[in-house]
Design a protein around this motif. Sequence first.
Motif, short mmCIF file in Angstrom:
data_model
loop_
_atom_site.label_atom_id
_atom_site.label_comp_id
_atom_site.label_asym_id
_atom_site.label_seq_id
_atom_site.Cartn_x
_atom_site.Cartn_y
_atom_site.Cartn_z
N LYS A 231 0.86 -1.18 0.00
CA LYS A 231 0.00 0.00 0.00
C LYS A 231 0.90 1.22 0.00
CE LYS A 231 -3.96 -1.94 2.54
NZ LYS A 231 -4.82 -1.79 3.75
N VAL A 232 0.52 2.25 -0.74
CA VAL A 232 1.34 3.45 -0.81
C VAL A 232 0.45 4.68 -0.84
CG1 VAL A 232 1.48 3.30 -3.33
CG2 VAL A 232 3.18 4.65 -2.09
N HIS A 233 0.85 5.71 -0.11
CA HIS A 233 0.16 6.99 -0.19
C HIS A 233 1.18 8.10 0.06
CE1 HIS A 233 0.14 6.63 4.24
NE2 HIS A 233 0.04 7.95 4.25
N GLY A 234 0.84 9.29 -0.39
CA GLY A 234 1.71 10.44 -0.22
C GLY A 234 1.57 11.42 -1.37
N TYR A 235 2.62 12.20 -1.61
CA TYR A 235 2.62 13.20 -2.68
C TYR A 235 3.99 13.24 -3.33
CZ TYR A 235 -1.72 15.04 -0.65
OH TYR A 235 -3.01 15.17 -0.19
N LEU A 247 17.61 13.06 -2.27
CA LEU A 247 17.45 13.44 -0.86
C LEU A 247 16.16 14.19 -0.58
CD1 LEU A 247 21.11 14.51 0.00
CD2 LEU A 247 19.98 12.33 0.46
N SER A 248 15.49 14.66 -1.63
CA SER A 248 14.22 15.37 -1.43
C SER A 248 13.02 14.45 -1.58
CB SER A 248 14.11 16.53 -2.42
OG SER A 248 15.06 17.54 -2.11
N ILE A 249 13.27 13.14 -1.68
CA ILE A 249 12.20 12.15 -1.58
C ILE A 249 12.24 11.61 -0.16
CG2 ILE A 249 11.24 9.98 -2.41
CD1 ILE A 249 12.60 10.45 -5.07
N TYR A 250 11.21 11.87 0.60
CA TYR A 250 11.16 11.44 2.00
C TYR A 250 10.36 10.14 2.06
CZ TYR A 250 13.19 15.91 3.19
OH TYR A 250 14.05 16.98 3.28
N LEU A 251 11.09 9.04 2.23
CA LEU A 251 10.49 7.71 2.19
C LEU A 251 10.21 7.20 3.59
CD1 LEU A 251 12.59 5.78 -0.49
CD2 LEU A 251 10.21 6.50 -0.69
N TYR A 271 8.79 7.62 -13.70
CA TYR A 271 8.68 8.88 -14.45
C TYR A 271 9.33 8.76 -15.83
CZ TYR A 271 6.99 11.76 -10.54
OH TYR A 271 6.24 12.32 -9.54
N GLY A 272 10.32 7.89 -15.92
CA GLY A 272 10.98 7.68 -17.21
C GLY A 272 11.59 8.94 -17.79
N SER A 273 11.31 9.17 -19.07
CA SER A 273 11.91 10.31 -19.79
C SER A 273 11.27 11.65 -19.43
CB SER A 273 11.80 10.09 -21.29
OG SER A 273 10.45 9.98 -21.68
N LEU A 274 10.27 11.64 -18.56
CA LEU A 274 9.65 12.90 -18.14
C LEU A 274 10.63 13.75 -17.32
CD1 LEU A 274 6.11 11.65 -17.05
CD2 LEU A 274 6.65 12.99 -19.08
N LEU A 275 11.56 13.09 -16.68
CA LEU A 275 12.55 13.81 -15.86
C LEU A 275 13.87 13.94 -16.61
CD1 LEU A 275 11.98 12.05 -12.42
CD2 LEU A 275 11.33 14.39 -13.01
N HIS A 276 14.58 15.03 -16.33
CA HIS A 276 15.92 15.17 -16.87
C HIS A 276 16.81 14.06 -16.33
CE1 HIS A 276 15.11 18.95 -18.81
NE2 HIS A 276 14.67 19.50 -17.68
N GLU A 277 17.82 13.72 -17.06
CA GLU A 277 18.75 12.66 -16.65
C GLU A 277 19.32 12.95 -15.27
OE1 GLU A 277 20.76 9.15 -16.83
OE2 GLU A 277 19.33 9.93 -18.32
N GLY A 278 19.18 11.96 -14.37
CA GLY A 278 19.72 12.11 -13.03
C GLY A 278 18.85 12.87 -12.06
N HIS A 279 17.67 13.32 -12.51
CA HIS A 279 16.78 14.08 -11.63
C HIS A 279 15.75 13.17 -10.97
CE1 HIS A 279 17.48 18.52 -12.58
NE2 HIS A 279 18.47 17.86 -13.15
N PHE A 280 15.24 13.65 -9.82
CA PHE A 280 14.23 12.92 -9.06
C PHE A 280 13.10 13.88 -8.68
CE2 PHE A 280 18.15 10.66 -8.53
CZ PHE A 280 17.79 9.31 -8.47
N PRO A 281 11.88 13.38 -8.52
CA PRO A 281 10.81 14.25 -8.04
C PRO A 281 11.03 14.59 -6.56
CG PRO A 281 10.04 11.98 -8.15
CD PRO A 281 11.41 12.00 -8.77
N ILE A 282 10.21 15.50 -6.06
CA ILE A 282 10.25 15.92 -4.66
C ILE A 282 8.96 15.46 -3.99
CG2 ILE A 282 10.32 17.93 -3.12
CD1 ILE A 282 11.70 19.44 -5.41
N GLY A 283 9.04 15.08 -2.74
CA GLY A 283 7.81 14.73 -2.04
C GLY A 283 8.03 13.72 -0.94
#
Length: 348
Positions: A231-235, A247-251, A271-283
């Motif tokens: 089960k997963v929830h969050g933003y 480091l900006s993904i709080y797991l 996210y695949g190619s939606l993100l720049h190479e080496g980038h991660f979402p925040i949340g």
Amino acid sequence: MGTIQVLDDHTINQIAAGEVIERPASVVKELVENSLDAGAKNIRIRVEEGGTSLIIVQDDGCGMDREDASLAFKKHSTSKIRSFDDLSAVNTSGFRGEALPSIASVSRLRITTAEKGSKVGTRITIEGNEGLKVEDHAAPQGTTIEVADLFFNTPARSKHLKRVSTELKHIVKAVTIEAIRRPDVGFNLVHGERKLIDAPSSDLKTRIGVLLGRDAAKELIEIEGEGNGLKVHGYLTRPAVSRKTMLSIYLHINGRPVQARNICYSIRGAYGSLLHEGHFPIGALFLEIPAQDVDVNVHPAKTIVRIAQEERVNQELRRILKDILAEQALISHVNLDDTRTDSIFGTP
């Protein structure tokens, strides 16, 4: 006389402190976790000189009576578990009973605590390897712990501390982790006269905005899903807001903040190619996995866990995230089970 001897308690505690208390931020983390386990609804943290000269953590939790407060300084004394079997379902932040004796062995520590409705509270003072000084003291419900002169009796450890600004950065990170984990609790962090964090109790989305910035808050996608034991929830943010660090993904796994590189890369993979190479979402993401599939007793810091069938968890997480991103029209929704690739020489 033999050459093997049993170490004294102070030596044992200082050895443990080498694992549990790496820097001032470790002290803040351990004390804040104790406050959360005590049911605090408001936690105030004050530090001086990056936490090297003074750390004060004050909460409005359940407090302790005189006996429990004294017992808390004995190694492996804990209210969290009663046997090894309890580790399979532990839902508190701490459970090892190492934090307070470890901190006390390398600092000058004072704790003031009182239970609800008690006529008088308890104050205990301890300096390094000296005994406990226990006395009655008027105090409101809750606990206040003051840690002064960290590593005063271990100069080699003190010498390797970084600049005040660096140690302060680690403290801010530690408080941010706990504040995102528990948005229902108010957090306040002050360094000298400078207020660094002021986060009243709120919902998770609001808390992320307060701590991680308005740009991130505007681009948050709600994550909610389950399947195959997960089960997963969050933003998480849309691709427009990302950072070149995980480091900006709080797991969190079963409510516990964790470090899990493989899971972060699974998130990035969704996210695949939606993100720049080496980038991660925040949340912030909260994963729930059957307790028997998670080993939390890996390291004294309790931020590393082992997951049985980790690849299955990662695959399911990627599926959930891809479905949500598809619903947001950020990626095309392709069911790979219903597709096939024809040979360049024609259909076999």
